[in-house]
Design a protein around this motif. Structure first.
Motif, PDB file in Angstrom:
ATOM      1  N   PRO A  71      -7.387  -3.284  -3.172  1.00 26.41           N
ATOM      2  CA  PRO A  71      -6.257  -2.304  -2.737  1.00 26.41           C
ATOM      3  C   PRO A  71      -5.641  -1.826  -3.631  1.00 26.41           C
ATOM      4  CG  PRO A  71      -5.861  -4.479  -1.981  1.00 26.41           C
ATOM      5  CD  PRO A  71      -7.103  -4.696  -2.780  1.00 26.41           C
ATOM      6  N   ASN A  72      -5.168  -0.611  -3.624  1.00 32.60           N
ATOM      7  CA  ASN A  72      -3.999   0.208  -4.426  1.00 32.60           C
ATOM      8  C   ASN A  72      -4.042   0.006  -5.747  1.00 32.60           C
ATOM      9  OD1 ASN A  72      -2.969   0.702  -1.846  1.00 32.60           O
ATOM     10  ND2 ASN A  72      -2.096  -1.206  -1.502  1.00 32.60           N
ATOM     11  N   ASN A  73      -3.403  -0.971  -6.400  1.00 33.12           N
ATOM     12  CA  ASN A  73      -3.229  -1.142  -7.688  1.00 33.12           C
ATOM     13  C   ASN A  73      -4.142  -2.100  -8.332  1.00 33.12           C
ATOM     14  OD1 ASN A  73      -1.935  -3.481  -6.709  1.00 33.12           O
ATOM     15  ND2 ASN A  73      -0.702  -3.830  -8.649  1.00 33.12           N
ATOM     16  N   GLN A  74      -5.127  -2.757  -7.600  1.00 29.60           N
ATOM     17  CA  GLN A  74      -6.054  -3.410  -8.013  1.00 29.60           C
ATOM     18  C   GLN A  74      -7.340  -2.665  -8.420  1.00 29.60           C
ATOM     19  OE1 GLN A  74      -7.610  -6.812  -5.609  1.00 29.60           O
ATOM     20  NE2 GLN A  74      -5.362  -7.431  -4.980  1.00 29.60           N
ATOM     21  N   VAL A  75      -7.893  -2.859  -9.663  1.00 35.43           N
ATOM     22  CA  VAL A  75      -8.961  -1.837 -10.098  1.00 35.43           C
ATOM     23  C   VAL A  75     -10.371  -2.227  -9.429  1.00 35.43           C
ATOM     24  CG1 VAL A  75     -10.086  -1.130 -12.222  1.00 35.43           C
ATOM     25  CG2 VAL A  75      -7.612  -1.757 -12.033  1.00 35.43           C
ATOM     26  N   VAL A  76     -10.888  -3.474  -9.617  1.00 39.36           N
ATOM     27  CA  VAL A  76     -12.088  -4.181  -9.229  1.00 39.36           C
ATOM     28  C   VAL A  76     -11.728  -5.486  -9.002  1.00 39.36           C
ATOM     29  CG1 VAL A  76     -13.572  -2.006 -10.005  1.00 39.36           C
ATOM     30  CG2 VAL A  76     -13.029  -4.017 -11.572  1.00 39.36           C
ATOM     31  N   HIS A  77     -12.982  -6.322  -8.360  1.00 37.81           N
ATOM     32  CA  HIS A  77     -13.136  -7.613  -8.476  1.00 37.81           C
ATOM     33  C   HIS A  77     -12.071  -8.588  -7.473  1.00 37.81           C
ATOM     34  CE1 HIS A  77     -15.181  -7.406 -12.515  1.00 37.81           C
ATOM     35  NE2 HIS A  77     -15.938  -6.698 -11.395  1.00 37.81           N
ATOM     36  N   GLY A  78     -11.391  -7.726  -6.740  1.00 39.90           N
ATOM     37  CA  GLY A  78     -10.415  -8.343  -5.503  1.00 39.90           C
ATOM     38  C   GLY A  78     -11.072  -9.102  -4.557  1.00 39.90           C
ATOM     39  N   PHE A  79     -10.365 -10.350  -4.262  1.00 40.96           N
ATOM     40  CA  PHE A  79     -10.973 -11.051  -3.323  1.00 40.96           C
ATOM     41  C   PHE A  79     -10.368 -10.469  -1.927  1.00 40.96           C
ATOM     42  CE2 PHE A  79     -10.182 -14.409  -6.577  1.00 40.96           C
ATOM     43  CZ  PHE A  79     -11.370 -14.580  -6.946  1.00 40.96           C
ATOM     44  N   PRO A  80     -11.319 -10.724  -0.703  1.00 36.16           N
ATOM     45  CA  PRO A  80     -11.055 -10.404   0.573  1.00 36.16           C
ATOM     46  C   PRO A  80      -9.820 -11.503   0.925  1.00 36.16           C
ATOM     47  CG  PRO A  80     -13.234 -10.454   0.230  1.00 36.16           C
ATOM     48  CD  PRO A  80     -12.943 -10.882  -1.053  1.00 36.16           C
ATOM     49  N   THR A  81      -8.968 -10.935   1.748  1.00 34.08           N
ATOM     50  CA  THR A  81      -7.972 -11.877   2.045  1.00 34.08           C
ATOM     51  C   THR A  81      -7.497 -11.585   3.634  1.00 34.08           C
ATOM     52  OG1 THR A  81      -5.981 -10.278   1.814  1.00 34.08           O
ATOM     53  CG2 THR A  81      -6.839 -11.419  -0.136  1.00 34.08           C
ATOM     54  N   LYS A  82      -6.504 -12.454   4.121  1.00 33.70           N
ATOM     55  CA  LYS A  82      -6.167 -12.301   5.350  1.00 33.70           C
ATOM     56  C   LYS A  82      -4.939 -11.106   5.685  1.00 33.70           C
ATOM     57  CE  LYS A  82      -7.110 -17.204   6.708  1.00 33.70           C
ATOM     58  NZ  LYS A  82      -6.583 -18.554   6.944  1.00 33.70           N
ATOM     59  N   GLU A  83      -4.438 -10.759   4.458  1.00 32.91           N
ATOM     60  CA  GLU A  83      -3.528  -9.691   4.589  1.00 32.91           C
ATOM     61  C   GLU A  83      -4.086  -8.325   5.439  1.00 32.91           C
ATOM     62  OE1 GLU A  83      -0.317  -7.365   1.753  1.00 32.91           O
ATOM     63  OE2 GLU A  83      -1.393  -9.165   1.119  1.00 32.91           O
ATOM     64  N   PRO A  84      -3.172  -7.835   6.472  1.00 32.63           N
ATOM     65  CA  PRO A  84      -3.764  -6.600   7.141  1.00 32.63           C
ATOM     66  C   PRO A  84      -3.783  -5.301   6.067  1.00 32.63           C
ATOM     67  CG  PRO A  84      -2.442  -7.881   8.393  1.00 32.63           C
ATOM     68  CD  PRO A  84      -2.381  -8.576   7.147  1.00 32.63           C
ATOM     69  N   LEU A  85      -4.436  -4.425   6.250  1.00 41.54           N
ATOM     70  CA  LEU A  85      -4.440  -3.215   5.438  1.00 41.54           C
ATOM     71  C   LEU A  85      -3.325  -2.346   6.340  1.00 41.54           C
ATOM     72  CD1 LEU A  85      -8.159  -2.110   5.075  1.00 41.54           C
ATOM     73  CD2 LEU A  85      -6.535  -2.949   3.190  1.00 41.54           C
ATOM     74  N   LYS A  86      -2.737  -1.548   5.552  1.00 41.47           N
ATOM     75  CA  LYS A  86      -1.406  -0.723   5.974  1.00 41.47           C
ATOM     76  C   LYS A  86      -1.741   0.825   5.979  1.00 41.47           C
ATOM     77  CE  LYS A  86       1.554  -2.427   3.228  1.00 41.47           C
ATOM     78  NZ  LYS A  86       0.704  -3.263   2.281  1.00 41.47           N
ATOM     79  N   GLU A  87      -1.128   1.412   6.591  1.00 44.86           N
ATOM     80  CA  GLU A  87      -1.240   2.664   6.601  1.00 44.86           C
ATOM     81  C   GLU A  87      -0.619   3.207   5.268  1.00 44.86           C
ATOM     82  OE1 GLU A  87      -1.504   6.681   8.577  1.00 44.86           O
ATOM     83  OE2 GLU A  87      -1.952   4.638   9.353  1.00 44.86           O
ATOM     84  N   GLY A  88      -1.511   4.324   4.636  1.00 54.10           N
ATOM     85  CA  GLY A  88      -1.137   4.768   3.308  1.00 54.10           C
ATOM     86  C   GLY A  88      -1.740   3.820   2.145  1.00 54.10           C
ATOM     87  N   ASP A  89      -2.419   2.810   2.350  1.00 51.05           N
ATOM     88  CA  ASP A  89      -3.263   2.172   1.378  1.00 51.05           C
ATOM     89  C   ASP A  89      -4.265   2.931   0.924  1.00 51.05           C
ATOM     90  OD1 ASP A  89      -1.523  -0.092   1.520  1.00 51.05           O
ATOM     91  OD2 ASP A  89      -2.775  -1.303   2.684  1.00 51.05           O
ATOM     92  N   ILE A  90      -5.147   2.467   0.065  1.00 57.25           N
ATOM     93  CA  ILE A  90      -6.347   2.571  -0.501  1.00 57.25           C
ATOM     94  C   ILE A  90      -7.151   1.370  -0.798  1.00 57.25           C
ATOM     95  CG2 ILE A  90      -5.858   5.224  -1.342  1.00 57.25           C
ATOM     96  CD1 ILE A  90      -6.151   3.925  -4.166  1.00 57.25           C
ATOM     97  N   ILE A  91      -8.250   1.221  -0.722  1.00 58.79           N
ATOM     98  CA  ILE A  91      -9.106   0.187  -0.726  1.00 58.79           C
ATOM     99  C   ILE A  91     -10.358   0.457  -1.226  1.00 58.79           C
ATOM    100  CG2 ILE A  91     -10.070   0.088   1.784  1.00 58.79           C
ATOM    101  CD1 ILE A  91      -9.189  -3.074  -0.315  1.00 58.79           C
ATOM    102  N   SER A  92     -10.790  -0.050  -2.461  1.00 58.54           N
ATOM    103  CA  SER A  92     -12.343   0.216  -3.165  1.00 58.54           C
ATOM    104  C   SER A  92     -13.006  -1.146  -2.451  1.00 58.54           C
ATOM    105  CB  SER A  92     -12.174  -0.075  -4.778  1.00 58.54           C
ATOM    106  OG  SER A  92     -13.100  -0.330  -5.198  1.00 58.54           O
ATOM    107  N   ILE A  93     -14.055  -0.575  -1.834  1.00 59.28           N
ATOM    108  CA  ILE A  93     -14.875  -1.803  -1.444  1.00 59.28           C
ATOM    109  C   ILE A  93     -16.303  -1.515  -2.329  1.00 59.28           C
ATOM    110  CG2 ILE A  93     -16.407  -2.345   0.607  1.00 59.28           C
ATOM    111  CD1 ILE A  93     -14.303  -1.328   2.413  1.00 59.28           C
TER     112      ILE A  93
END
Length: 272
Positions: A71-93
């Motif tokens: 999400p957001n400032n993460q470029v790649v290779h981030g782990f899935p987490t329990k933190e909910p996505l928020k309005e206005g986020d972006i998420i690379s899948i």
């Protein structure tokens, strides 16, 4: 060493790529404020397995999940987490699948609800740069031609092009030769050969191209903490021209987007 694929192998790779495409289409309906990336990861794993494939990332280099979620400032290779996505986020899948001995691997950066215009433009330019690069994946060209096209387009818009992370060849292994940087000089690098299959994947930052790797050994963020976007397609060199094996059509169907951006890279229009 570049491993050339037969037409039969390319068709098997298309099956793997389309499982990833369909998985991303399923996820497109679920990306919204309040959902966690761990929930999305579970949906993806179940879908991939239910369709006769194996999650391509799970266990690869000891990665613990089905999806890279950045999400957001993460470029790649981030782990899935329990933190909910928020309005206005972006998420690379970023998603991979293994079927019939071959991998599919591609990515899309989603908006979570409404995003600000500056971030929307980053996503648009990054996706457009992907197709700029794909157009250069043709007989007679070289790796540097693809990288140059992506780099020039993104830098002309004031964005940073990540250097340390690159696209790659694709086949019976997730990562094959050649490396496919998103920067370069025309006419440089390995020459493209009929039957090659590559994953082209611009990773573009709103600010500096510089990045930071975190202590978990996986998570990559922008050095200035500004947003980063990531789009990826699987492409084969067929009859001297780039042919898409993956598609964003399932994402667009889920989101109600009408687009003909992929038509030039297909022998006939894609049908769902």
């Amino acid at each position: 060493m570049i491993i050339i694929k037969t037409q039969e192998e390319i068709e098997l790779m298309r099956e793997s790529a389309l499982i990833v495409s369909k998985t991303l289409g399923v996820l497109a309906k679920e990306v919204k404020p309040g959902v966690t990336t761990l929930q999305l990861d579970k949906i993806a794993e179940e879908y991939i397995r239910d369709h006769g494939a194996i999650p391509g990332f799970l266990g690869l280099y000891d990665f613990p999940n089905t999806l890279c979620m950045s999400p957001n400032n993460q470029v790649v290779h981030g782990f899935p987490t329990k933190e909910p996505l928020k309005e206005g986020d972006i998420i690379s899948i970023d998603c991979g699948a293994l079927k019939n001995g071959f991998y599919g691997d591609h990515a899309y950066t989603f908006a979570v609800g409404e995003i600000d215009p500056e971030t929307e433009k980053l996503l648009q330019i990054t996706k457009e740069s992907l197709y700029k690069g794909i157009r250069e994946f043709k007989l007679g060209n070289r790796v540097g031609d693809v990288g140059y096209a992506i780099q020039k387009y993104c830098e002309d818009h004031g964005y940073g092009v990540v250097r340390e992370l690159v696209g790659h060849g694709l086949g019976s292994k997730m990562h094959e030769d050649p490396e496919m940087p998103n920067y370069g000089k025309r006419g440089r690098g390995k020459k493209f050969i009929e039957g090659m299959v590559v994953a082209i994947e611009p990773m573009i930052n709103m600010g500096t191209h510089r990045i930071k790797q975190h202590n978990d050994g996986w998570t990559i963020t922008t050095l200035d903490n500004k947003p980063s976007a990531h789009f990826e397609h699987d492409v084969a060199l067929v009859d001297g021209k780039p042919e898409l094996l993956s598609t964003f059509a399932y994402i667009y169907e889920a989101l109600g987007i009408v687009s003909n951006e992929e038509d030039e890279f297909r022998k006939e229009p894609f049908s769902l």
